[in-house]
Design a protein around this motif. Sequence first.
Motif, PDB file in Angstrom:
ATOM      1  N   VAL A 127       0.944  -1.251  -0.135  1.00 45.64           N
ATOM      2  CA  VAL A 127       0.038   0.067  -0.001  1.00 45.64           C
ATOM      3  C   VAL A 127       1.061   1.155  -0.055  1.00 45.64           C
ATOM      4  CG1 VAL A 127      -1.709   1.376   1.170  1.00 45.64           C
ATOM      5  CG2 VAL A 127      -2.001  -1.073   0.975  1.00 45.64           C
ATOM      6  N   ALA A 128       1.937   1.271   0.722  1.00 51.54           N
ATOM      7  CA  ALA A 128       2.955   2.440   0.802  1.00 51.54           C
ATOM      8  C   ALA A 128       3.437   2.629  -0.388  1.00 51.54           C
ATOM      9  CB  ALA A 128       3.919   2.294   1.900  1.00 51.54           C
ATOM     10  N   PHE A 129       4.111   1.560  -1.188  1.00 47.60           N
ATOM     11  CA  PHE A 129       4.601   1.980  -2.632  1.00 47.60           C
ATOM     12  C   PHE A 129       3.662   2.373  -3.581  1.00 47.60           C
ATOM     13  CE2 PHE A 129       8.240  -0.094  -0.470  1.00 47.60           C
ATOM     14  CZ  PHE A 129       9.126   0.994  -0.767  1.00 47.60           C
ATOM     15  N   TRP A 130       2.534   1.842  -3.374  1.00 47.51           N
ATOM     16  CA  TRP A 130       1.063   2.189  -4.422  1.00 47.51           C
ATOM     17  C   TRP A 130       0.774   3.613  -4.261  1.00 47.51           C
ATOM     18  CZ3 TRP A 130      -4.441   0.535  -2.740  1.00 47.51           C
ATOM     19  CH2 TRP A 130      -5.253   1.200  -3.447  1.00 47.51           C
ATOM     20  N   SER A 149       0.621   6.732   2.596  1.00 50.59           N
ATOM     21  CA  SER A 149       1.901   6.188   2.515  1.00 50.59           C
ATOM     22  C   SER A 149       2.785   6.023   3.917  1.00 50.59           C
ATOM     23  CB  SER A 149       2.850   6.489   1.390  1.00 50.59           C
ATOM     24  OG  SER A 149       4.008   5.654   1.282  1.00 50.59           O
ATOM     25  N   GLY A 150       2.580   7.131   4.612  1.00 50.54           N
ATOM     26  CA  GLY A 150       3.360   7.222   5.907  1.00 50.54           C
ATOM     27  C   GLY A 150       2.504   6.300   6.967  1.00 50.54           C
ATOM     28  N   ILE A 151       1.211   6.318   6.644  1.00 53.26           N
ATOM     29  CA  ILE A 151       0.351   5.533   7.524  1.00 53.26           C
ATOM     30  C   ILE A 151       0.810   4.083   7.457  1.00 53.26           C
ATOM     31  CG2 ILE A 151      -1.822   4.765   8.287  1.00 53.26           C
ATOM     32  CD1 ILE A 151      -2.601   7.648   7.667  1.00 53.26           C
ATOM     33  N   ALA A 152       0.934   3.655   6.177  1.00 53.90           N
ATOM     34  CA  ALA A 152       1.223   2.235   5.787  1.00 53.90           C
ATOM     35  C   ALA A 152       2.467   1.533   6.007  1.00 53.90           C
ATOM     36  CB  ALA A 152       0.821   1.975   4.370  1.00 53.90           C
ATOM     37  N   LEU A 153       3.628   2.487   6.198  1.00 54.65           N
ATOM     38  CA  LEU A 153       4.742   2.292   6.398  1.00 54.65           C
ATOM     39  C   LEU A 153       5.035   2.168   8.094  1.00 54.65           C
ATOM     40  CD1 LEU A 153       6.866   4.853   4.226  1.00 54.65           C
ATOM     41  CD2 LEU A 153       6.678   2.429   4.063  1.00 54.65           C
ATOM     42  N   GLY A 154       4.100   2.912   8.743  1.00 57.81           N
ATOM     43  CA  GLY A 154       4.225   2.546   9.904  1.00 57.81           C
ATOM     44  C   GLY A 154       3.683   1.384  10.398  1.00 57.81           C
ATOM     45  N   ALA A 168      12.310   2.833   5.094  1.00 61.45           N
ATOM     46  CA  ALA A 168      13.147   4.093   4.852  1.00 61.45           C
ATOM     47  C   ALA A 168      13.322   4.410   3.520  1.00 61.45           C
ATOM     48  CB  ALA A 168      14.428   3.972   5.720  1.00 61.45           C
ATOM     49  N   LEU A 169      13.000   3.702   2.566  1.00 58.90           N
ATOM     50  CA  LEU A 169      13.237   4.049   1.038  1.00 58.90           C
ATOM     51  C   LEU A 169      12.688   5.054   0.493  1.00 58.90           C
ATOM     52  CD1 LEU A 169      13.969   0.451  -0.309  1.00 58.90           C
ATOM     53  CD2 LEU A 169      15.956   2.204   0.604  1.00 58.90           C
ATOM     54  N   PRO A 170      11.372   5.136   0.639  1.00 55.98           N
ATOM     55  CA  PRO A 170      10.526   6.355   0.155  1.00 55.98           C
ATOM     56  C   PRO A 170      11.008   7.498   0.490  1.00 55.98           C
ATOM     57  CG  PRO A 170       8.841   4.369   0.731  1.00 55.98           C
ATOM     58  CD  PRO A 170      10.388   4.142   1.267  1.00 55.98           C
ATOM     59  N   GLY A 171      11.516   7.778   1.840  1.00 56.76           N
ATOM     60  CA  GLY A 171      11.660   9.190   2.070  1.00 56.76           C
ATOM     61  C   GLY A 171      13.119   9.397   1.687  1.00 56.76           C
ATOM     62  N   LEU A 172      13.813   8.565   1.545  1.00 60.79           N
ATOM     63  CA  LEU A 172      15.382   8.497   1.025  1.00 60.79           C
ATOM     64  C   LEU A 172      15.182   8.891  -0.346  1.00 60.79           C
ATOM     65  CD1 LEU A 172      18.313   8.453   1.457  1.00 60.79           C
ATOM     66  CD2 LEU A 172      18.243   6.059   1.046  1.00 60.79           C
ATOM     67  N   ALA A 173      14.407   8.204  -1.110  1.00 60.59           N
ATOM     68  CA  ALA A 173      14.109   8.229  -2.691  1.00 60.59           C
ATOM     69  C   ALA A 173      13.517   9.716  -3.052  1.00 60.59           C
ATOM     70  CB  ALA A 173      13.187   7.311  -3.271  1.00 60.59           C
ATOM     71  N   ALA A 203       7.739  16.296   3.171  1.00 55.25           N
ATOM     72  CA  ALA A 203       7.940  14.923   2.975  1.00 55.25           C
ATOM     73  C   ALA A 203       8.599  14.167   3.948  1.00 55.25           C
ATOM     74  CB  ALA A 203       8.776  14.592   1.629  1.00 55.25           C
ATOM     75  N   PHE A 204       9.236  15.008   4.872  1.00 53.60           N
ATOM     76  CA  PHE A 204      10.170  14.327   5.928  1.00 53.60           C
ATOM     77  C   PHE A 204       9.050  13.995   6.851  1.00 53.60           C
ATOM     78  CE2 PHE A 204      12.206  14.833  10.256  1.00 53.60           C
ATOM     79  CZ  PHE A 204      12.748  13.806  10.001  1.00 53.60           C
ATOM     80  N   VAL A 205       7.898  15.077   7.172  1.00 52.07           N
ATOM     81  CA  VAL A 205       7.062  14.701   8.054  1.00 52.07           C
ATOM     82  C   VAL A 205       5.805  13.527   7.734  1.00 52.07           C
ATOM     83  CG1 VAL A 205       5.045  15.693   9.132  1.00 52.07           C
ATOM     84  CG2 VAL A 205       6.930  17.173   8.758  1.00 52.07           C
ATOM     85  N   TRP A 206       5.717  13.419   6.472  1.00 56.43           N
ATOM     86  CA  TRP A 206       4.694  12.318   5.950  1.00 56.43           C
ATOM     87  C   TRP A 206       5.578  10.906   5.703  1.00 56.43           C
ATOM     88  CZ3 TRP A 206       1.140  14.711   7.966  1.00 56.43           C
ATOM     89  CH2 TRP A 206       0.679  16.084   7.498  1.00 56.43           C
ATOM     90  N   LEU A 207       6.743  11.036   5.467  1.00 55.49           N
ATOM     91  CA  LEU A 207       7.571   9.861   5.225  1.00 55.49           C
ATOM     92  C   LEU A 207       8.415   9.313   6.202  1.00 55.49           C
ATOM     93  CD1 LEU A 207       7.957  10.115   1.436  1.00 55.49           C
ATOM     94  CD2 LEU A 207       6.286   8.853   2.602  1.00 55.49           C
ATOM     95  N   GLY A 208       8.437  10.264   7.221  1.00 55.10           N
ATOM     96  CA  GLY A 208       9.561   9.931   8.115  1.00 55.10           C
ATOM     97  C   GLY A 208       9.050   9.843   9.742  1.00 55.10           C
ATOM     98  N   LEU A 209       8.636  11.020   9.956  1.00 55.45           N
ATOM     99  CA  LEU A 209       7.923  11.318  11.480  1.00 55.45           C
ATOM    100  C   LEU A 209       6.676  10.537  11.456  1.00 55.45           C
ATOM    101  CD1 LEU A 209       8.676  15.038  12.264  1.00 55.45           C
ATOM    102  CD2 LEU A 209      10.031  12.827  12.660  1.00 55.45           C
ATOM    103  N   LEU A 210       5.778  10.469  10.777  1.00 53.91           N
ATOM    104  CA  LEU A 210       4.357   9.837  10.679  1.00 53.91           C
ATOM    105  C   LEU A 210       4.509   8.526  10.679  1.00 53.91           C
ATOM    106  CD1 LEU A 210       1.223  10.194  10.614  1.00 53.91           C
ATOM    107  CD2 LEU A 210       1.475  10.157   8.141  1.00 53.91           C
ATOM    108  N   PRO A 211       5.297   7.688   9.945  1.00 56.73           N
ATOM    109  CA  PRO A 211       5.221   6.516  10.193  1.00 56.73           C
ATOM    110  C   PRO A 211       5.969   6.040  11.527  1.00 56.73           C
ATOM    111  CG  PRO A 211       6.561   6.882   8.061  1.00 56.73           C
ATOM    112  CD  PRO A 211       6.015   8.332   8.664  1.00 56.73           C
ATOM    113  N   LEU A 212       6.816   6.805  12.151  1.00 62.64           N
ATOM    114  CA  LEU A 212       7.463   6.493  13.407  1.00 62.64           C
ATOM    115  C   LEU A 212       6.279   6.724  14.378  1.00 62.64           C
ATOM    116  CD1 LEU A 212      11.009   8.114  13.152  1.00 62.64           C
ATOM    117  CD2 LEU A 212      10.375   5.792  13.331  1.00 62.64           C
TER     118      LEU A 212
END
Length: 406
Positions: A127-130, A149-154, A168-173, A203-212
């Motif tokens: 779901v995250a990559f979708w 995506s951030g929710i699904a990664l978490g 960690a890859l979506p945020g890094l990408a 993007a850091f908020v949604w793909l970094g902080l939100l998943p955590l």
Amino acid sequence: MAFAFWVLVLWNLAIPSAPYFDEIHYLPAARDLLDLSTFSNREHPLFGKEMIAMGIAIFGDNPWGWRLIPSVAGAVALLAIMRCVWFGTLDRYATIAAGILVATGFHLFVHSRIAMLDIFMIAGLAVAFWQMAAAMREPEMGRRRLIASGIALGLAMASKWNALVIAALPGLAFFVLRWFAGRRRLLISRRGMPVPGITLVEAFVWLGLLPLAIYAATFLPGYFYTTNAITDGIVAHHLLMLDLQTQVLKAHPYQSTWPEWVINWRAIWYLYEPIDGAQRGVILIGNPLTMLIGLPALLWCAWQGIAARKPLHGAVALLYTISLGFWILAAKPVQFYYHYFLPSTVMLIGLALTLSDLREAGWKRLTSGVLVASVLLFAFFYEVLAAEPLAHANSFRTWTWLTSWI
């Protein structure tokens, strides 16, 4: 296709009627979660067990209650994989081929019919990559997609730690693509790849902080157990989890190593015994055709990602390398073939992309033949993928083509 897959998964889902394989660990942990008695199975995060517990709470402490939510997760994973391929390529054939190959690759089907944690991890990552691919294709909905995506990664990380590196890859990408977009105000520019309109900070908020945050939130029940509750804080609990994950265990007859996974060498029988009035079995092994021809397909994807600059081809090759590399370097002393679930799924997506390229080059019969053969092999193995009644106690010999599959 995802709905048809789910219907097939649901057929005789309540058989076997008793817990089997790792259900013997996760079902007691789910029951403990429901009454908050003893915090058991502390080596794994909680989300997968929370989903199993939800199934028990809604549908009862019975086989349907144990396995219905995992079956839904399997269907969601297949849908998400196909949507990811579509948004990544806008190629209808590659999308359909990915659905067929993953649905008939054995791993997804077997894990959609058992109350284990892996299926929730795969569904979360898919779901995250979708959503990430959709955000890149439809930037006007980028913020919503990145939040999803951030929710699904978490949730993927909160299912099994296997997802940590991949998450960690979506945020890094996002960072790398924005860097190469050459924006002067790197952190606050809204222009350029991968999602115009979204700054790197956002993007850091949604793909970094939100998943955590989502990951941490799934541990809230852990503070309220009567016995073994989290009392020294989340960091101390994770040190305990790490210790439990890396402890030296005694050898297991079904343990295997990553080279054996790659060549489809070592199977696991999740079940093989007389139960529910018949001899039944469930084997976890990869589709004998696609697990092998998927390997050169990955090399093709890597080449196309570099030489032809096809982003999804390159991403698939990279994801396979990283997801398998995790297990090559992991400090877990005893490993099993089901740890190949994620890398093998990524490989099948790479095979779908390769088949699409071959089809465009004029090899239509070959590509169609691969898909038909994958379906036929799935049909041949179906009896020992779905715990169907077998003729006699030695029926396993029909499917154990290698002695290492016994």
